[in-house]
Design a protein around this motif. Structure first.
Motif, PDB file in Angstrom:
ATOM      1  N   LEU A  12      25.312  37.764 -21.116  1.00 25.10           N
ATOM      2  CA  LEU A  12      25.641  37.797 -19.689  1.00 25.10           C
ATOM      3  C   LEU A  12      24.471  37.301 -18.845  1.00 25.10           C
ATOM      4  O   LEU A  12      24.657  36.587 -17.852  1.00 25.10           O
ATOM      5  N   ASN A  13      23.267  37.694 -19.215  1.00 21.09           N
ATOM      6  CA  ASN A  13      22.101  37.223 -18.461  1.00 21.09           C
ATOM      7  C   ASN A  13      21.971  35.706 -18.548  1.00 21.09           C
ATOM      8  O   ASN A  13      21.630  35.028 -17.562  1.00 21.09           O
ATOM      9  N   ARG A  14      22.230  35.140 -19.747  1.00 20.70           N
ATOM     10  CA  ARG A  14      22.164  33.682 -19.881  1.00 20.70           C
ATOM     11  C   ARG A  14      23.213  32.994 -19.000  1.00 20.70           C
ATOM     12  O   ARG A  14      22.952  31.958 -18.373  1.00 20.70           O
ATOM     13  N   GLN A  15      24.429  33.597 -18.973  1.00 23.54           N
ATOM     14  CA  GLN A  15      25.468  33.019 -18.123  1.00 23.54           C
ATOM     15  C   GLN A  15      25.068  33.062 -16.650  1.00 23.54           C
ATOM     16  O   GLN A  15      25.301  32.110 -15.889  1.00 23.54           O
ATOM     17  N   ILE A  16      24.449  34.159 -16.233  1.00 23.02           N
ATOM     18  CA  ILE A  16      24.000  34.269 -14.838  1.00 23.02           C
ATOM     19  C   ILE A  16      22.950  33.213 -14.536  1.00 23.02           C
ATOM     20  O   ILE A  16      22.957  32.557 -13.488  1.00 23.02           O
ATOM     21  N   VAL A  17      22.014  33.045 -15.465  1.00 21.31           N
ATOM     22  CA  VAL A  17      20.965  32.032 -15.269  1.00 21.31           C
ATOM     23  C   VAL A  17      21.581  30.639 -15.177  1.00 21.31           C
ATOM     24  O   VAL A  17      21.204  29.813 -14.336  1.00 21.31           O
ATOM     25  N   ASP A  18      22.577  30.346 -16.079  1.00 21.46           N
ATOM     26  CA  ASP A  18      23.232  29.031 -16.049  1.00 21.46           C
ATOM     27  C   ASP A  18      23.934  28.797 -14.715  1.00 21.46           C
ATOM     28  O   ASP A  18      23.849  27.705 -14.132  1.00 21.46           O
ATOM     29  N   LEU A  19      24.654  29.821 -14.256  1.00 18.78           N
ATOM     30  CA  LEU A  19      25.343  29.681 -12.969  1.00 18.78           C
ATOM     31  C   LEU A  19      24.362  29.471 -11.823  1.00 18.78           C
ATOM     32  O   LEU A  19      24.599  28.694 -10.901  1.00 18.78           O
ATOM     33  N   THR A  20      23.232  30.182 -11.893  1.00 18.45           N
ATOM     34  CA  THR A  20      22.208  30.010 -10.849  1.00 18.45           C
ATOM     35  C   THR A  20      21.652  28.591 -10.864  1.00 18.45           C
ATOM     36  O   THR A  20      21.454  27.962  -9.814  1.00 18.45           O
ATOM     37  N   ASP A  21      21.421  28.076 -12.069  1.00 22.46           N
ATOM     38  CA  ASP A  21      20.917  26.702 -12.177  1.00 22.46           C
ATOM     39  C   ASP A  21      21.923  25.701 -11.630  1.00 22.46           C
ATOM     40  O   ASP A  21      21.562  24.735 -10.934  1.00 22.46           O
ATOM     41  N   LEU A  22      23.226  25.909 -11.970  1.00 24.92           N
ATOM     42  CA  LEU A  22      24.252  25.003 -11.471  1.00 24.92           C
ATOM     43  C   LEU A  22      24.327  25.019  -9.949  1.00 24.92           C
ATOM     44  O   LEU A  22      24.486  23.971  -9.301  1.00 24.92           O
ATOM     45  N   LEU A  23      24.204  26.227  -9.380  1.00 23.91           N
ATOM     46  CA  LEU A  23      24.245  26.344  -7.924  1.00 23.91           C
ATOM     47  C   LEU A  23      23.061  25.631  -7.287  1.00 23.91           C
ATOM     48  O   LEU A  23      23.201  24.903  -6.287  1.00 23.91           O
ATOM     49  N   ALA A  24      21.880  25.816  -7.889  1.00 25.57           N
ATOM     50  CA  ALA A  24      20.690  25.149  -7.348  1.00 25.57           C
ATOM     51  C   ALA A  24      20.818  23.630  -7.466  1.00 25.57           C
ATOM     52  O   ALA A  24      20.436  22.885  -6.556  1.00 25.57           O
ATOM     53  N   LEU A  25      21.399  23.174  -8.621  1.00 27.93           N
ATOM     54  CA  LEU A  25      21.584  21.735  -8.803  1.00 27.93           C
ATOM     55  C   LEU A  25      22.555  21.163  -7.782  1.00 27.93           C
ATOM     56  O   LEU A  25      22.330  20.072  -7.227  1.00 27.93           O
ATOM     57  N   GLU A  26      23.638  21.904  -7.526  1.00 30.56           N
ATOM     58  CA  GLU A  26      24.616  21.446  -6.545  1.00 30.56           C
ATOM     59  C   GLU A  26      24.000  21.357  -5.149  1.00 30.56           C
ATOM     60  O   GLU A  26      24.207  20.392  -4.407  1.00 30.56           O
ATOM     61  N   SER A  79      20.852  20.927  -4.523  1.00 31.18           N
ATOM     62  CA  SER A  79      19.907  19.815  -4.545  1.00 31.18           C
ATOM     63  C   SER A  79      20.626  18.479  -4.398  1.00 31.18           C
ATOM     64  O   SER A  79      20.176  17.590  -3.658  1.00 31.18           O
ATOM     65  N   ASN A  80      21.768  18.329  -5.105  1.00 33.11           N
ATOM     66  CA  ASN A  80      22.542  17.085  -4.992  1.00 33.11           C
ATOM     67  C   ASN A  80      23.023  16.859  -3.567  1.00 33.11           C
ATOM     68  O   ASN A  80      23.007  15.735  -3.057  1.00 33.11           O
ATOM     69  N   ARG A  81      23.475  17.930  -2.942  1.00 28.35           N
ATOM     70  CA  ARG A  81      23.952  17.782  -1.569  1.00 28.35           C
ATOM     71  C   ARG A  81      22.824  17.361  -0.629  1.00 28.35           C
ATOM     72  O   ARG A  81      22.988  16.472   0.213  1.00 28.35           O
ATOM     73  N   ARG A  82      21.682  17.989  -0.782  1.00 28.28           N
ATOM     74  CA  ARG A  82      20.547  17.591   0.058  1.00 28.28           C
ATOM     75  C   ARG A  82      20.137  16.150  -0.228  1.00 28.28           C
ATOM     76  O   ARG A  82      19.790  15.389   0.671  1.00 28.28           O
ATOM     77  N   GLY A  83      20.209  15.771  -1.526  1.00 30.93           N
ATOM     78  CA  GLY A  83      19.869  14.392  -1.870  1.00 30.93           C
ATOM     79  C   GLY A  83      20.815  13.395  -1.235  1.00 30.93           C
ATOM     80  O   GLY A  83      20.389  12.338  -0.741  1.00 30.93           O
ATOM     81  N   GLN A  84      22.106  13.710  -1.258  1.00 33.36           N
ATOM     82  CA  GLN A  84      23.071  12.818  -0.638  1.00 33.36           C
ATOM     83  C   GLN A  84      22.835  12.703   0.865  1.00 33.36           C
ATOM     84  O   GLN A  84      22.922  11.613   1.451  1.00 33.36           O
ATOM     85  N   GLU A  85      22.555  13.835   1.507  1.00 32.24           N
ATOM     86  CA  GLU A  85      22.274  13.790   2.938  1.00 32.24           C
ATOM     87  C   GLU A  85      21.036  12.943   3.229  1.00 32.24           C
ATOM     88  O   GLU A  85      21.011  12.149   4.189  1.00 32.24           O
ATOM     89  N   GLU A  86      20.012  13.123   2.406  1.00 29.14           N
ATOM     90  CA  GLU A  86      18.797  12.327   2.612  1.00 29.14           C
ATOM     91  C   GLU A  86      19.068  10.842   2.371  1.00 29.14           C
ATOM     92  O   GLU A  86      18.529   9.971   3.077  1.00 29.14           O
ATOM     93  N   THR A  87      19.918  10.529   1.360  1.00 28.56           N
ATOM     94  CA  THR A  87      20.247   9.129   1.081  1.00 28.56           C
ATOM     95  C   THR A  87      20.970   8.484   2.258  1.00 28.56           C
ATOM     96  O   THR A  87      20.676   7.341   2.652  1.00 28.56           O
ATOM     97  N   VAL A  88      21.922   9.204   2.822  1.00 32.75           N
ATOM     98  CA  VAL A  88      22.650   8.674   3.984  1.00 32.75           C
ATOM     99  C   VAL A  88      21.696   8.419   5.141  1.00 32.75           C
ATOM    100  O   VAL A  88      21.744   7.375   5.808  1.00 32.75           O
ATOM    101  N   GLN A  89      20.800   9.374   5.397  1.00 34.37           N
ATOM    102  CA  GLN A  89      19.860   9.199   6.500  1.00 34.37           C
ATOM    103  C   GLN A  89      18.915   8.015   6.246  1.00 34.37           C
ATOM    104  O   GLN A  89      18.610   7.230   7.155  1.00 34.37           O
ATOM    105  N   ALA A  90      18.499   7.889   4.953  1.00 38.20           N
ATOM    106  CA  ALA A  90      17.612   6.767   4.623  1.00 38.20           C
ATOM    107  C   ALA A  90      18.328   5.439   4.799  1.00 38.20           C
ATOM    108  O   ALA A  90      17.743   4.458   5.295  1.00 38.20           O
ATOM    109  N   LEU A  91      19.613   5.404   4.398  1.00 34.17           N
ATOM    110  CA  LEU A  91      20.376   4.178   4.568  1.00 34.17           C
ATOM    111  C   LEU A  91      20.521   3.806   6.035  1.00 34.17           C
ATOM    112  O   LEU A  91      20.421   2.626   6.424  1.00 34.17           O
ATOM    113  N   ARG A  92      20.744   4.794   6.849  1.00 36.17           N
ATOM    114  CA  ARG A  92      20.849   4.506   8.282  1.00 36.17           C
ATOM    115  C   ARG A  92      19.521   3.981   8.840  1.00 36.17           C
ATOM    116  O   ARG A  92      19.493   3.035   9.639  1.00 36.17           O
ATOM    117  N   ASN A  93      18.437   4.627   8.432  1.00 32.51           N
ATOM    118  CA  ASN A  93      17.128   4.164   8.906  1.00 32.51           C
ATOM    119  C   ASN A  93      16.858   2.734   8.428  1.00 32.51           C
ATOM    120  O   ASN A  93      16.313   1.894   9.175  1.00 32.51           O
TER     121      ASN A  93
END
Length: 337
Positions: free
Chosen positions: A57-71, A73-87
């Motif tokens: 169960l602890n491993r599953q919690i850690v995996d879910l936490t990692d997935l959430l952090a990755l998601e 991070s991806n969202r922030r990356g996409q936002e930064e990419t859009v802003q960079a493209l506009r600039n």
């Protein structure tokens, strides 16, 4: 000599008993130790299984936490990419404008202008790709805005239908009130005719009178004291009333929901007999007796209503015999159903 030998043998034979006792005790101790060891073994197995499940169960919690952090991070990356493209697009457009100005100002330097054109084309290509991504994002935003507009239109249509429904309900309510008022006025006219005919038939009697919109007969005219059985002399009075109602009923339209309400009243003095345990019972029995008599004379039962008030609707709050006699009464009222 022989007796000494016997005693000596007896003293020697005691030891086997001690040996047996010690052996039995030893076996008991070994058995208890065996049970303890087996119990420890199963307990350790159970604890090991629970630790395994907890670790899983602890491993599953850690995996879910990692997935959430990755998601995230991806969202922030996409936002930064859009802003960079506009600039980048803004910078490319500014560079294009500067290049055009330089080309217009330095027509003699065509070689440099050609390099600037190539650079401008490259910037335009990059700007076109960036613009494509921006257009895709704008299309998504436009689709969301269209969905929002559709929802707002649906809400506005629902509010419009609700307002129309409220208006129709109000219109129907006003029509119903007008119709009811007309029926009440029509019934009031027949009630007035009813009272007029009863006055002509019964004459100016002190024991039969009109109070408001009710025709009042004193109980002594119809019933003996403490009884719900009609007197023989009550028949002619009720016959005249029944005849007047029957004549009037022929004139009242069939769609007018009228009833003749007969209410029984008593004075405030309590009655407690086997037949009538309360004044309510006595007043109800008297009202029912009058209704049944009128029905036997041809009045439609669906046009008759029996009510009982006991002593709770007095005409005179006094405690004299005159007040008691005034409160003991039968009231008749022509009303709507």
């Amino acid at each position: 000599m022989a007796s000494r030998l016997v005693r000596r043998d007896r003293s020697v034979n005691v030891w086997p008993g001690y040996v047996d006792a010690l052996a039995t005790l030893l076996l008991s101790v070994v058995f208890l130790l065996t049970i303890f060891v087996v119990g420890q073994f199963f307990l350790s197995q159970e604890l090991t299984g629970r630790d395994t499940v907890l670790a899983k169960l602890n491993r599953q919690i850690v995996d879910l936490t990692d997935l959430l952090a990755l998601e995230r991070s991806n969202r922030r990356g996409q936002e930064e990419t859009v802003q960079a493209l506009r600039n980048t697009l803004l910078a490319a457009e500014a560079e294009r404008d500067r290049a055009r100005a330089d080309v217009a100002a330095s027509a003699a330097h065509r070689g440099q202008a050609g390099d600037l054109d190539k650079q401008l084309q490259a910037e335009r290509s990059a700007a076109g790709r960036a613009q494509s991504q921006i257009d895709m994002l704008n299309d998504q935003i436009g689709a969301m805005r269209r969905q929002l507009a559709a929802l707002e239109d649906a809400l506005a249509a629902s509010e419009s239908r609700d307002r129309e429904s409220q208006a129709r309900i109000a219109d129907l309510g006003s029509r119903l009130n007008v119709a009811l008022a007309q029926k009440v006025q029509e019934l009031a006219r027949y009630r007035s005719d009813f009272f007029g005919r009863l006055r002509q038939i019964l004459g100016n009697r002190t024991d039969i009178r009109v109070v408001g919109d009710r025709f009042v007969l004193q109980s002594e005219v119809l019933f003996p004291a403490g009884s719900a059985s009609l007197k023989p002399e009550a028949g002619p009075e009720l016959d005249r009333i029944a005849g007047a109602i029957l004549d009037l009923a022929k004139q009242i339209p069939s769609d007018l929901p009228w009833v003749l309400r007969v209410d029984g009243h008593t004075d405030a003095r309590p009655i407690a007999s086997a037949q009538f345990p309360s004044n309510w019972s006595l007043s109800a029995a008297r009202a029912i007796a009058v209704v049944q008599y009128l029905a036997s004379k041809g009045l439609p039962p669906q046009r008759l209503l029996a009510g009982a008030f006991g002593e709770f609707q007095p005409l005179d709050a006094g405690t004299t015999e005159e007040a008691y006699a005034k409160n003991r009464r039968i009231e008749m009222k022509l009303t709507e159903r």
